[in-house]
Design a protein around this motif. Structure first.
Motif, PDB file in Angstrom:
ATOM      1  N   GLN A  35       0.818  -1.214   0.000  1.00 19.51           N
ATOM      2  CA  GLN A  35       0.000   0.000   0.000  1.00 19.51           C
ATOM      3  C   GLN A  35       0.852   1.265   0.000  1.00 19.51           C
ATOM      4  O   GLN A  35       0.406   2.305  -0.464  1.00 19.51           O
ATOM      5  N   SER A  36       2.069   1.166   0.533  1.00 24.83           N
ATOM      6  CA  SER A  36       2.949   2.330   0.595  1.00 24.83           C
ATOM      7  C   SER A  36       4.352   1.924   0.175  1.00 24.83           C
ATOM      8  O   SER A  36       4.921   0.993   0.734  1.00 24.83           O
ATOM      9  N   LEU A  37       4.915   2.600  -0.810  1.00 27.46           N
ATOM     10  CA  LEU A  37       6.261   2.323  -1.314  1.00 27.46           C
ATOM     11  C   LEU A  37       7.012   3.635  -1.484  1.00 27.46           C
ATOM     12  O   LEU A  37       6.567   4.520  -2.218  1.00 27.46           O
ATOM     13  N   ASP A  38       8.120   3.767  -0.787  1.00 22.90           N
ATOM     14  CA  ASP A  38       8.893   5.005  -0.843  1.00 22.90           C
ATOM     15  C   ASP A  38      10.375   4.662  -0.889  1.00 22.90           C
ATOM     16  O   ASP A  38      10.930   4.147   0.077  1.00 22.90           O
ATOM     17  N   LEU A  74       0.443  -3.827  -8.563  1.00 24.42           N
ATOM     18  CA  LEU A  74       0.315  -3.018  -7.346  1.00 24.42           C
ATOM     19  C   LEU A  74      -1.060  -2.363  -7.271  1.00 24.42           C
ATOM     20  O   LEU A  74      -1.204  -1.143  -7.205  1.00 24.42           O
ATOM     21  N   THR A  75      -2.074  -3.185  -7.262  1.00 23.16           N
ATOM     22  CA  THR A  75      -3.453  -2.680  -7.316  1.00 23.16           C
ATOM     23  C   THR A  75      -3.889  -2.021  -6.011  1.00 23.16           C
ATOM     24  O   THR A  75      -4.865  -1.275  -6.000  1.00 23.16           O
ATOM     25  N   ARG A  76      -3.175  -2.285  -4.914  1.00 23.57           N
ATOM     26  CA  ARG A  76      -3.563  -1.714  -3.628  1.00 23.57           C
ATOM     27  C   ARG A  76      -2.716  -0.505  -3.237  1.00 23.57           C
ATOM     28  O   ARG A  76      -2.891   0.051  -2.150  1.00 23.57           O
ATOM     29  N   LEU A  77      -1.822  -0.095  -4.116  1.00 28.64           N
ATOM     30  CA  LEU A  77      -0.894   0.982  -3.794  1.00 28.64           C
ATOM     31  C   LEU A  77      -1.643   2.301  -3.575  1.00 28.64           C
ATOM     32  O   LEU A  77      -2.429   2.733  -4.413  1.00 28.64           O
ATOM     33  N   LEU A  78      -1.360   2.935  -2.416  1.00 26.78           N
ATOM     34  CA  LEU A  78      -1.972   4.213  -2.080  1.00 26.78           C
ATOM     35  C   LEU A  78      -0.943   5.345  -2.041  1.00 26.78           C
ATOM     36  O   LEU A  78      -1.291   6.491  -2.289  1.00 26.78           O
ATOM     37  N   ARG A  79       0.322   5.005  -1.739  1.00 28.12           N
ATOM     38  CA  ARG A  79       1.363   6.023  -1.612  1.00 28.12           C
ATOM     39  C   ARG A  79       2.618   5.547  -2.338  1.00 28.12           C
ATOM     40  O   ARG A  79       3.084   4.435  -2.099  1.00 28.12           O
ATOM     41  N   PRO A  84      -3.128   3.703 -14.666  1.00 25.80           N
ATOM     42  CA  PRO A  84      -2.590   3.068 -13.454  1.00 25.80           C
ATOM     43  C   PRO A  84      -3.608   2.108 -12.835  1.00 25.80           C
ATOM     44  O   PRO A  84      -4.802   2.413 -12.787  1.00 25.80           O
ATOM     45  N   PRO A  85      -3.138   0.956 -12.322  1.00 20.56           N
ATOM     46  CA  PRO A  85      -4.054  -0.027 -11.741  1.00 20.56           C
ATOM     47  C   PRO A  85      -4.415   0.271 -10.288  1.00 20.56           C
ATOM     48  O   PRO A  85      -5.157  -0.495  -9.677  1.00 20.56           O
ATOM     49  N   PHE A  86      -3.868   1.349  -9.746  1.00 17.31           N
ATOM     50  CA  PHE A  86      -4.076   1.642  -8.333  1.00 17.31           C
ATOM     51  C   PHE A  86      -4.874   2.937  -8.152  1.00 17.31           C
ATOM     52  O   PHE A  86      -5.061   3.710  -9.090  1.00 17.31           O
ATOM     53  N   ARG A  87      -5.312   3.166  -6.908  1.00 17.05           N
ATOM     54  CA  ARG A  87      -6.041   4.386  -6.563  1.00 17.05           C
ATOM     55  C   ARG A  87      -5.139   5.236  -5.661  1.00 17.05           C
ATOM     56  O   ARG A  87      -5.385   5.402  -4.474  1.00 17.05           O
ATOM     57  N   LEU A  88      -4.096   5.769  -6.274  1.00 23.92           N
ATOM     58  CA  LEU A  88      -3.054   6.458  -5.527  1.00 23.92           C
ATOM     59  C   LEU A  88      -3.607   7.696  -4.822  1.00 23.92           C
ATOM     60  O   LEU A  88      -4.392   8.453  -5.390  1.00 23.92           O
ATOM     61  N   GLN A  89      -3.106   7.900  -3.568  1.00 23.62           N
ATOM     62  CA  GLN A  89      -3.469   9.093  -2.801  1.00 23.62           C
ATOM     63  C   GLN A  89      -2.279  10.040  -2.652  1.00 23.62           C
ATOM     64  O   GLN A  89      -2.463  11.250  -2.703  1.00 23.62           O
ATOM     65  N   ASN A  90      -1.087   9.493  -2.471  1.00 18.50           N
ATOM     66  CA  ASN A  90       0.123  10.300  -2.304  1.00 18.50           C
ATOM     67  C   ASN A  90       1.117   9.966  -3.406  1.00 18.50           C
ATOM     68  O   ASN A  90       1.448   8.795  -3.615  1.00 18.50           O
ATOM     69  N   LEU A  91       1.625  10.998  -4.079  1.00 20.23           N
ATOM     70  CA  LEU A  91       2.582  10.808  -5.168  1.00 20.23           C
ATOM     71  C   LEU A  91       3.697  11.836  -5.011  1.00 20.23           C
ATOM     72  O   LEU A  91       3.455  13.047  -5.054  1.00 20.23           O
ATOM     73  N   TRP A 112      -1.163  10.332 -17.377  1.00 19.89           N
ATOM     74  CA  TRP A 112      -1.723   9.275 -16.536  1.00 19.89           C
ATOM     75  C   TRP A 112      -2.192   9.786 -15.182  1.00 19.89           C
ATOM     76  O   TRP A 112      -2.974   9.122 -14.493  1.00 19.89           O
ATOM     77  N   ILE A 113      -1.725  10.980 -14.791  1.00 14.64           N
ATOM     78  CA  ILE A 113      -2.171  11.552 -13.515  1.00 14.64           C
ATOM     79  C   ILE A 113      -3.665  11.890 -13.566  1.00 14.64           C
ATOM     80  O   ILE A 113      -4.347  11.884 -12.537  1.00 14.64           O
ATOM     81  N   ARG A 114      -4.198  12.118 -14.766  1.00 12.74           N
ATOM     82  CA  ARG A 114      -5.629  12.440 -14.908  1.00 12.74           C
ATOM     83  C   ARG A 114      -6.523  11.357 -14.317  1.00 12.74           C
ATOM     84  O   ARG A 114      -7.618  11.646 -13.810  1.00 12.74           O
ATOM     85  N   SER A 115      -6.064  10.109 -14.403  1.00 15.20           N
ATOM     86  CA  SER A 115      -6.898   9.003 -13.944  1.00 15.20           C
ATOM     87  C   SER A 115      -6.808   8.764 -12.439  1.00 15.20           C
ATOM     88  O   SER A 115      -7.552   7.956 -11.893  1.00 15.20           O
ATOM     89  N   LEU A 116      -5.896   9.465 -11.753  1.00 15.28           N
ATOM     90  CA  LEU A 116      -5.717   9.276 -10.318  1.00 15.28           C
ATOM     91  C   LEU A 116      -6.641  10.237  -9.564  1.00 15.28           C
ATOM     92  O   LEU A 116      -6.203  11.216  -8.960  1.00 15.28           O
ATOM     93  N   LYS A 117      -7.910   9.926  -9.575  1.00 16.30           N
ATOM     94  CA  LYS A 117      -8.928  10.824  -9.049  1.00 16.30           C
ATOM     95  C   LYS A 117      -8.880  10.977  -7.529  1.00 16.30           C
ATOM     96  O   LYS A 117      -9.507  11.876  -6.979  1.00 16.30           O
ATOM     97  N   HIS A 118      -8.163  10.070  -6.849  1.00 13.73           N
ATOM     98  CA  HIS A 118      -8.155  10.101  -5.396  1.00 13.73           C
ATOM     99  C   HIS A 118      -6.903  10.782  -4.831  1.00 13.73           C
ATOM    100  O   HIS A 118      -6.668  10.754  -3.624  1.00 13.73           O
ATOM    101  N   LEU A 119      -6.125  11.396  -5.698  1.00 16.48           N
ATOM    102  CA  LEU A 119      -4.905  12.061  -5.236  1.00 16.48           C
ATOM    103  C   LEU A 119      -5.233  13.179  -4.258  1.00 16.48           C
ATOM    104  O   LEU A 119      -6.127  13.995  -4.490  1.00 16.48           O
TER     105      LEU A 119
END
Length: 966
Positions: A417-420, A438-443, A461-468, A482-489
């Protein structure tokens, strides 16, 4: 008769009905006990209740069991619980919500004294007075007489003094929380000490609490309680123990066999040092262990395998070293934080056994491993299939010097869920294949690497990223589609990413709810739309781009707004004085420097009561400082440099008593410096009035700014003497002190904050200071009309790095003890009327890299030192000086003999001192060299001696460097 029988039957039926109602579990409320109601009313009478939390506590409402915070026994009517604590949580809240909740909390705090009438609540089992403000009162001793108490919570209650030993009488107590008892929730939404620390002489009273399960003494001063562990270890029922920041300096060596039930132990923020105590290995029931910021400085012990139930282990910010291997035995571990230590050897193979690991943090440890080696270790956790690894959070790569290309195998961590892996040495290209599963990746964070992100044109992107966070990565010239599709950012940092494109306005449109956006240091161009509807936006940094147009309207929720170094233009009246701001903006940081704004500053600054930083440097503003600046009571950093401001410093500004930096340089301000400047701003660190039209004497009050470390008043019309009290600047008289006051912006959860910057003249050049500003000490009084002598007390400013007194009318001599100012790197005394010799002590200034004594009336020989003779001759011209670096030879001064009649020409007389010195050198040189040339044995012994001497010096230097690094 029948009537009597019927009546009796009805009575029996009523009794049976009542009996059945009790048997079936129905409640029956009798109302509170009158004596307890009176006790509560007396308790309320001694309290301040600004928000009327206790409005229901009145004689009108006779049943105290219905009062707010009161819980009674439904059977007896006795008061069982008194819940008057304030609930305040920091988790998962925006700054706007936190500030709003803090304001409500501040109003709802109960204050005053605690009336002993509470003793009349004979059956009270629970008392919660947390998160109030009892104004530094001691914890009441009579609490020890409330023998039925099982729960007592005094945390963040505004207490001070000693914990009464009478609390040891509460033999039924199961929960005791005195943590942060001297603290309050501040305006920055932080729990910080407000009163003197709560203290104890010893903890013997704890032995009277045999049923205690939860004990929290966070921030209680236990430095005198040498028996702390001995006493606590006897409480066999204890399950939770919090001793955070308790000023503990020693961990006793006795065993902890009685704490068999302890599940949570928090010892962070103490000063144990040395090795991790072996006594901890006996706490086999531990599930959570927090040992952060304790300064342990040993290798890891081998007994971790005994803690079979341990799920969370926090060891960050210590000085631990050696191998991580022993931690490979923690097979139940779920959260492991090893950040900010000195481990070596990288991630060990034994970590293959940590198959329950969910969160792993090991940033800033310098692993120096190939990324492929790290992943190979974790890939063997379950049947050698990486996608089965259940890790959900991974910060193992931040600041660790991990190198190599990012492997595509990383995409197999399906639970992640978080990779940094920010700030390492990764290279190469990151593509869609890296994120395949990485379908569960949030950060996701990859900042500070030499990476190029290249995705296929229509990649989704296959994930619903919140932090980028991709700062300093190469994203290509176009803004990533591709950032357009990350609606939960909500958090986006793609600063310094080589983008040359128009502004992505869609990030401010539905369904996006951006909270943090940093697009700084790119080449983004275009206009910024109005942002007034974005009620979630808190942080916006668009600095150092090519943006233009007028300032956009901003939402009330915005905390930080930086548009510096762009081409915005026009007036800022509409931005500041729009009707929406009448509702009081939460803005704290406003940076508009280096743009094209012009016109007068509007007089509606009262709309920004929380403003801490205001930077309008290098624009075309004009006019005077608005009177409404005086409403900025929170203002700490005011920058107006290099505009066209004029007039005097307004009196209203003295209401801004929190000011740390005042920069009015390079304008056209006039008049005297007001005396209140040295009184109203007691925390002032930086004062810059450079290049204005100020005049008159500097008020003596200015010299009492003890924290002042930078004073630049050059190029004005000041006159008078420099008083001897110049050594009152204690921030410049103390070496190695860092000004922690020059940081701001740290109140936001995900915002690490800024360090103040300053544009200062040093060594004749304008220099921008930022990261090292905390240690900079500069004083520049040049280009004024100061006169009189340079006070001897100036030499007390031993931390001063640059002193410029040039182009004034100073007379007298250079202070003889100037050589004690060993931090000096630059000194300029040129263009004055100083006379006498240059003090020999100046040779002690080994850091000196810039010097100018030209155009004075100095005489005599220039002191000899490598530093002094390395300067250009122009630094000493315009005086009557001699010796290197000047070409003028001082010559030999020969005293005539008594027999000389005065007619003998002494021009060609031999100076026998130099002759004898030359002969002595030659004799000494050949006395050493000749035997070495003649005897081979002597040569061997001599070179062997030099070699062994060099080895010894090298060992000493290495030890010194190692100790210095530690």
């Amino acid at each position: 008769m029948s009537t009597v029988v019927a009546f009796l039957l009805l009575e029996l039926l009523a009794i049976a009905t009542i009996h059945l109602s009790f048997c079936s579990g129905s409640s029956y409320h009798l109302g509170c006990i009158e004596s307890e109601r009176e006790a509560l009313l007396r308790f309320k009478h001694d309290l301040e209740d600004p928000s009327n939390r206790l409005v229901s506590w009145s004689t009108v409402n006779a049943d105290c069991c219905t009062w707010s915070g009161v819980v009674c026994d439904n059977m007896t009517g006795h008061v069982l619980e008194l819940n008057l604590g304030n609930d305040f949580s920091f988790e998962n809240k925006t700054t706007e919500i936190l500030l709003a909740e803090h304001e409500a909390l501040n109003k709802s705090m109960l204050r005053g004294k605690i009336n002993p009438s509470l003793l009349n609540l004979k059956q009270l089992i629970s008392l919660d007075l947390s998160c109030n403000d009892f104004k530094g009162a001691p914890i009441p001793k009579f609490f020890g007489n409330m023998r039925n108490l099982r729960y007592l919570n005094l945390s963040e209650g505004g207490f001070q003094g000693r914990i009464p030993h009478q609390l040891g009488n509460l033999s039924n107590l199961e929960y005791l929380d005195i943590g942060w008892a001297n603290s309050l929730i501040t305006d920055d939404c932080l729990a910080v000490p407000y009163y003197e620390a709560v203290q104890v002489e010893n903890l013997q009273w704890l032995s009277g609490l045999p049923l205690l399960k939860h004990l929290d003494l966070t921030t209680v001063d236990l430095s005198k309680a040498s028996d702390w562990l001995q006493v606590i270890s006897t409480i066999s029922s204890l399950e939770v123990l919090n001793l955070i920041n308790c000023q503990l300096y020693h961990f006793p060596s006795q065993p902890l066999t009685n704490l068999s039930s302890l599940a949570i132990l928090h010892l962070s923020g103490n000063y144990f040092e040395g090795p991790i105590p072996d006594a901890l290995q006996n706490l086999t029931s531990l599930r959570h262990l927090f040992l952060s910021y304790i300064f342990f400085n040993s290798s890891l012990p081998d007994w971790w395998y005994k803690l079979t139930r341990l799920e969370k282990l926090y060891l960050p910010a210590n000085r631990l070293q050696g191998s991580l291997g022993p931690l490979g035995n923690l097979t139940s571990i779920k959260t492991l934080d090893l950040s900010h230590n000195r481990f070596d050897g990288g991630i060990p193979v034994s970590f293959k056994r940590l198959c329950n690991l969910r969160s792993f943090y090991i940033s800033e440890v310098e692993l120096n491993q190939e990324i492929s080696a790290v992943l190979n270790i974790f890939s063997s956790c379950v049947s050698d299939v990486l996608e089965h690894l259940k890790m959900t959070s991974c910060k193992l790569f931040g600041y660790n010097s991990i190198s190599g290309p990012v492997p595509t195998a990383l995409g197999k961590l399906g639970c992640l869920q978080s990779l940094d892996f920010s700030y390492n040495k990764f290279t190469g290209t990151v593509s869609d294949s890296h994120f395949a599963n990485l379908t569960r990746l949030l950060r996701f964070g990859a900042s500070g690497n030499s990476l190029t992100l290249k995705f296929s044109l229509h990649w989704v992107p296959p994930f619903r990223l919140q932090n980028l966070t991709l700062s300093s990565c190469n994203l290509g010239s176009q803004f990533p589609s591709w950032i357009r599709s990350l609606k939960h950012l909500s958090y986006v940092d793609i600063s310094n990413s080589s983008i040359f494109d128009s502004f992505p306005t869609y990030l401010f449109e539905h369904p996006f709810n951006i909270v943090y956006l940093d697009l700084s240091h790119n080449s983004i161009y275009g206009l910024i739309p109005n942002l007034i509807e974005l009620d979630k936006l808190e942080f916006l940094d668009l600095s150092s781009n090519n943006l233009s147009g007028p300032l956009p309207l901003i939402p009330l929720s915005l905390y930080m707004f930086d548009l510096s170094n762009n081409s915005f233009s026009g007036s800022i009246f509409h931005f500041l004085c729009h009707e929406i701001n009448a509702s009081k903006s939460l803005l704290q940081i406003l940076i508009l420097k280096k743009n094209l704004f012009h016109g007068n500053l509007p007089n509606c600054w009262e709309n920004f009561p929380y403003l801490i930083v205001l930077n309008l440097n290098e624009n075309n503003f004009s006019g005077s400082i608005p009177i409404s600046f005086g409403s900025l009571s929170s203002l700490q950093y005011l920058h107006l440099r290099k505009n066209n401001f004029f007039g005097t410093i307004p009196v209203s500004l003295k209401n801004c008593t929190e000011i740390l930096t005042l920069d009015l340089g390079e304008n056209s301000f006039v008049g005297n410096v007001p005396t209140w400047l040295g009184v109203s701003f007691p925390h002032m660190v930086i004062l810059n009035l450079r290049s204005n039209k100020f005049q008159g004497r500097l008020p003596r009050e200015l010299y009492h700014l003890a924290l002042l470390q930078i004073l630049d008043i050059a190029d004005n019309n000041f006159h008078g003497i420099v008083p001897r009290c110049i050594n009152n600047f204690s921030a410049i008289t103390n070496l190695w002190e860092e000004s922690s006051d020059l940081r701001y912006g740290e109140t936001l959860e995900f915002f690490q904050g800024y360090i103040e910057d300053a544009l200062l003249v040093n060594k004749g050049q304008m220099v921008q200071y930022n990261t090292i500003l905390l240690w900079v000490r500069i004083m520049d009084l040049s280009k004024n009309n100061f006169s009189g002598e340079i006070p001897l007390e100036v030499a007390n400013l031993v931390a001063l790095q640059a002193l410029n007194l040039s182009h004034n009318h100073f007379t007298g001599t250079i202070p003889k003890n100037i050589g004690v100012m060993r931090s000096l790197e630059c000194i300029d005394l040129s263009g004055n009327q100083l006379f006498g010799e240059i003090p020999q002590s100046i040779s002690n200034l080994t850091f000196l890299s810039s010097l100018n004594f030209s155009n004075n009336k100095l005489t005599g020989k220039i002191p000899l030192s490598t530093q002094i003779q390395g300067f250009d001759a122009s630094c000493f011209t315009g005086n009557d000086l001699c010796g290197p670096p000047l070409s003028k030879n001082c010559g030999a001064i020969v005293t005539p003999s008594h027999c000389n009649d005065g007619n003998v020409d002494n021009e060609h007389e031999v100076d026998w001192f130099y002759v004898s010195m030359t002969l002595g050198f030659m004799v000494g040189f050949w006395a050493v060299i000749s035997p070495l040339l003649i005897s081979r044995k002597w040569r061997f012994m001599y070179y062997n001696f030099l070699d062994s001497l060099w080895i010894r010096v090298e060992i000493i230097v290495r030890k010194f460097c190692r100790s210095f690094s530690v």
